[in-house]
Enzyme design. Structure first.
Site, mmCIF file in Angstrom:
data_model
loop_
_atom_site.group_PDB
_atom_site.id
_atom_site.type_symbol
_atom_site.label_atom_id
_atom_site.label_comp_id
_atom_site.label_asym_id
_atom_site.label_seq_id
_atom_site.Cartn_x
_atom_site.Cartn_y
_atom_site.Cartn_z
ATOM 1 N N LYS A 15 4.515 -15.387 -3.093
ATOM 2 C CA LYS A 15 3.127 -15.031 -2.791
ATOM 3 C C LYS A 15 2.855 -15.131 -1.293
ATOM 4 O O LYS A 15 1.759 -14.824 -0.827
ATOM 5 C CB LYS A 15 2.173 -15.965 -3.530
ATOM 6 C CG LYS A 15 2.387 -15.973 -5.020
ATOM 7 C CD LYS A 15 1.089 -16.039 -5.782
ATOM 8 C CE LYS A 15 1.301 -15.913 -7.270
ATOM 9 N NZ LYS A 15 1.895 -14.637 -7.681
ATOM 10 N N LYS A 65 16.354 -24.234 2.188
ATOM 11 C CA LYS A 65 15.633 -25.147 3.082
ATOM 12 C C LYS A 65 16.565 -26.102 3.840
ATOM 13 O O LYS A 65 16.317 -26.409 5.002
ATOM 14 C CB LYS A 65 14.600 -25.962 2.293
ATOM 15 C CG LYS A 65 13.379 -25.145 1.875
ATOM 16 C CD LYS A 65 12.360 -26.023 1.186
ATOM 17 C CE LYS A 65 11.112 -25.212 0.850
ATOM 18 N NZ LYS A 65 10.072 -26.024 0.208
ATOM 19 N N ASN A 86 10.814 -25.797 5.984
ATOM 20 C CA ASN A 86 10.176 -24.622 5.367
ATOM 21 C C ASN A 86 9.588 -23.700 6.427
ATOM 22 O O ASN A 86 9.104 -22.624 6.091
ATOM 23 C CB ASN A 86 9.100 -25.036 4.346
ATOM 24 C CG ASN A 86 7.805 -25.445 5.004
ATOM 25 O OD1 ASN A 86 7.818 -25.916 6.145
ATOM 26 N ND2 ASN A 86 6.694 -25.275 4.318
ATOM 27 N N ASP A 102 5.285 -28.780 3.926
ATOM 28 C CA ASP A 102 4.987 -28.978 2.492
ATOM 29 C C ASP A 102 4.099 -30.206 2.268
ATOM 30 O O ASP A 102 3.136 -30.156 1.501
ATOM 31 C CB ASP A 102 6.286 -29.139 1.689
ATOM 32 C CG ASP A 102 7.041 -27.835 1.557
ATOM 33 O OD1 ASP A 102 6.390 -26.766 1.607
ATOM 34 O OD2 ASP A 102 8.275 -27.865 1.407
ATOM 35 N N ASN A 149 12.122 -41.577 -11.225
ATOM 36 C CA ASN A 149 13.067 -40.465 -11.344
ATOM 37 C C ASN A 149 14.062 -40.724 -12.454
ATOM 38 O O ASN A 149 14.418 -41.875 -12.714
ATOM 39 C CB ASN A 149 13.815 -40.278 -10.016
ATOM 40 C CG ASN A 149 14.550 -38.952 -9.967
ATOM 41 O OD1 ASN A 149 13.980 -37.924 -10.348
ATOM 42 N ND2 ASN A 149 15.793 -38.956 -9.518
HETATM 43 P P1 ATR Z 1 13.797 -29.761 -5.731
HETATM 44 O O1 ATR Z 1 14.249 -29.298 -4.385
HETATM 45 O O2 ATR Z 1 12.972 -28.750 -6.485
HETATM 46 O O3 ATR Z 1 13.155 -31.104 -5.692
HETATM 47 P P2 ATR Z 1 16.157 -31.047 -6.681
HETATM 48 O O4 ATR Z 1 16.401 -31.635 -5.338
HETATM 49 O O5 ATR Z 1 17.318 -30.527 -7.470
HETATM 50 O O6 ATR Z 1 15.123 -29.842 -6.608
HETATM 51 O O7 ATR Z 1 15.389 -32.152 -7.552
HETATM 52 C C1 ATR Z 1 14.981 -31.912 -8.854
HETATM 53 C C2 ATR Z 1 14.193 -33.111 -9.371
HETATM 54 O O8 ATR Z 1 13.758 -32.847 -10.711
HETATM 55 C C3 ATR Z 1 15.006 -34.397 -9.430
HETATM 56 O O9 ATR Z 1 14.159 -35.496 -9.248
HETATM 57 C C4 ATR Z 1 15.539 -34.338 -10.875
HETATM 58 O O10 ATR Z 1 15.909 -35.574 -11.413
HETATM 59 P P3 ATR Z 1 17.411 -36.157 -11.158
HETATM 60 O O11 ATR Z 1 17.405 -36.664 -9.750
HETATM 61 O O12 ATR Z 1 17.586 -37.175 -12.179
HETATM 62 O O13 ATR Z 1 18.333 -34.959 -11.323
HETATM 63 C C5 ATR Z 1 14.307 -33.826 -11.585
HETATM 64 N N1 ATR Z 1 14.649 -33.217 -12.872
HETATM 65 C C6 ATR Z 1 15.217 -32.020 -13.058
HETATM 66 N N2 ATR Z 1 15.395 -31.785 -14.383
HETATM 67 C C7 ATR Z 1 14.921 -32.875 -15.042
HETATM 68 C C8 ATR Z 1 14.822 -33.260 -16.421
HETATM 69 N N3 ATR Z 1 15.241 -32.439 -17.400
HETATM 70 N N4 ATR Z 1 14.270 -34.467 -16.707
HETATM 71 C C9 ATR Z 1 13.842 -35.276 -15.735
HETATM 72 N N5 ATR Z 1 13.915 -34.981 -14.403
HETATM 73 C C10 ATR Z 1 14.449 -33.804 -14.080
#
Ligand code: ATR
Length: 273
Positions: A15, A65, A86, A102, A149
């Site tokens: 967007k 990023k 970003n 962000d 987390n």
């Molecule tokens: P982003 O840049 O969007 O933050 P990322 O760095 O891959 O992407 O981080 C994704 C986040 O979503 C992490 O905190 C991840 O948890 P983990 O560190 O345990 O991987 C969380 N996440 C993704 N899928 C998840 C799930 N099914 N349940 C709980 N947390 C999830």
């Protein structure tokens, strides 16, 4: 006319071109802002070419990023802490300056909502790139942060990194269960909704709590907000305001004027695009 673009892959959904066009109209600036599809292998060369051709700046979105961060010559402090960028600005001396707007975008949106009172208890779900990108500005806004987390160690390592900037701690599932109703705002910074999966949290956590999802959906509530609602939350906000907020701070870095985000958010919500 100053040239800008957002780079990502995929990018068709972005967007940002529309938002920046609205900023340009609002501030009466002549800017050209495009959506550019980054190539997984050639992103660095593509970006270099973009600036060689005279572009003044770029927004960077997933999955580039961190790669854009490595390309820059100089950084804002918040960008260094986020370890992801970003916003890139081509400086007069030719250097590439990296920022991450962000977190200030999120803080501006929370302030717009009246959800950024000093010394609030904020629960952030997630400890990935999205969470890391917003911690410093939220701590600077005197928010007391608890990080939860799925992979606890990642939250612990973020707490170690950011502890010197304010009040920040981790919580495990059981601790969250004990601390129910203790949070003023819960922020979803996981990528969960994107995968359409459900979340495992103590159900009492959401009752009477404000819930903010960094993801957005102009058509309906996000999956995470639907879940929060089903657990008793009634004050729900998605991340469209954060999207506009981070864009506004990028625009300010490039054009020297900060757009008013309120009418732009209303416009996007009203038109659904
Ligand atoms: P982003 O840049 O969007 O933050 P990322 O760095 O891959 O992407 O981080 C994704 C986040 O979503 C992490 O905190 C991840 O948890 P983990 O560190 O345990 O991987 C969380 N996440 C993704 N899928 C998840 C799930 N099914 N349940 C709980 N947390 C999830």
């Amino acid at each position: 006319m100053n040239q800008y673009a957002v780079w990502g892959n995929p990018i068709i959904q972005s967007k940002s071109p529309h938002i920046h066009q609205l900023f340009a109209q609002q501030t009466e600036r002549a800017v050209m802002y495009q959506a550019m599809l980054g190539d997984e292998k050639l992103f660095e060369q593509q970006l270099e070419q973009f600036f060689v051709k005279g572009a003044k700046g770029a927004n960077i979105t997933a999955p580039f990023k961190e790669r854009a961060f490595k390309l820059a010559d100089c950084y804002s402090e918040r960008c260094l802490l986020a370890e992801a960028c970003n916003t890139l600005v081509k400086l007069e001396d030719g250097r590439l300056y990296a920022d991450n707007t962000d977190g200030v975008g999120l803080a501006a949106d929370l302030a717009r909502l009246g959800w950024l009172l000093p010394r609030q208890n904020i629960l952030i779900l997630g400890a990935g790139g999205a969470a890391k990108g917003v911690l410093y500005p939220l701590l600077q806004a005197e928010q007391r942060i608890t990080l939860f987390n799925r992979t606890h160690e990642k939250a612990v390592s973020l707490v170690k990194k950011f502890a010197k900037f304010g009040v920040i701690q981790t919580a495990c599932w059981e601790e969250l269960n004990d601390r129910d109703r203790d949070f003023d705002v819960i922020i979803n910074a996981t990528s969960l909704g994107l995968q359409g999966k459900s979340v495992d949290l103590p159900s009492s956590l959401f009752k009477d709590t404000k819930v903010y999802d960094m993801q957005y959906s102009l058509e309906s509530n996000t999956p995470f907000l639907n879940y929060a609602h089903s657990q008793g939350a009634n004050m729900l906000q998605d991340g469209i305001g954060m999207l506009v907020g981070q864009a506004a701070f990028s625009f300010e870095l490039w054009e020297g004027v900060l757009p008013n985000i309120m009418p732009i958010i209303s416009h996007l919500k009203m038109t659904g695009q």
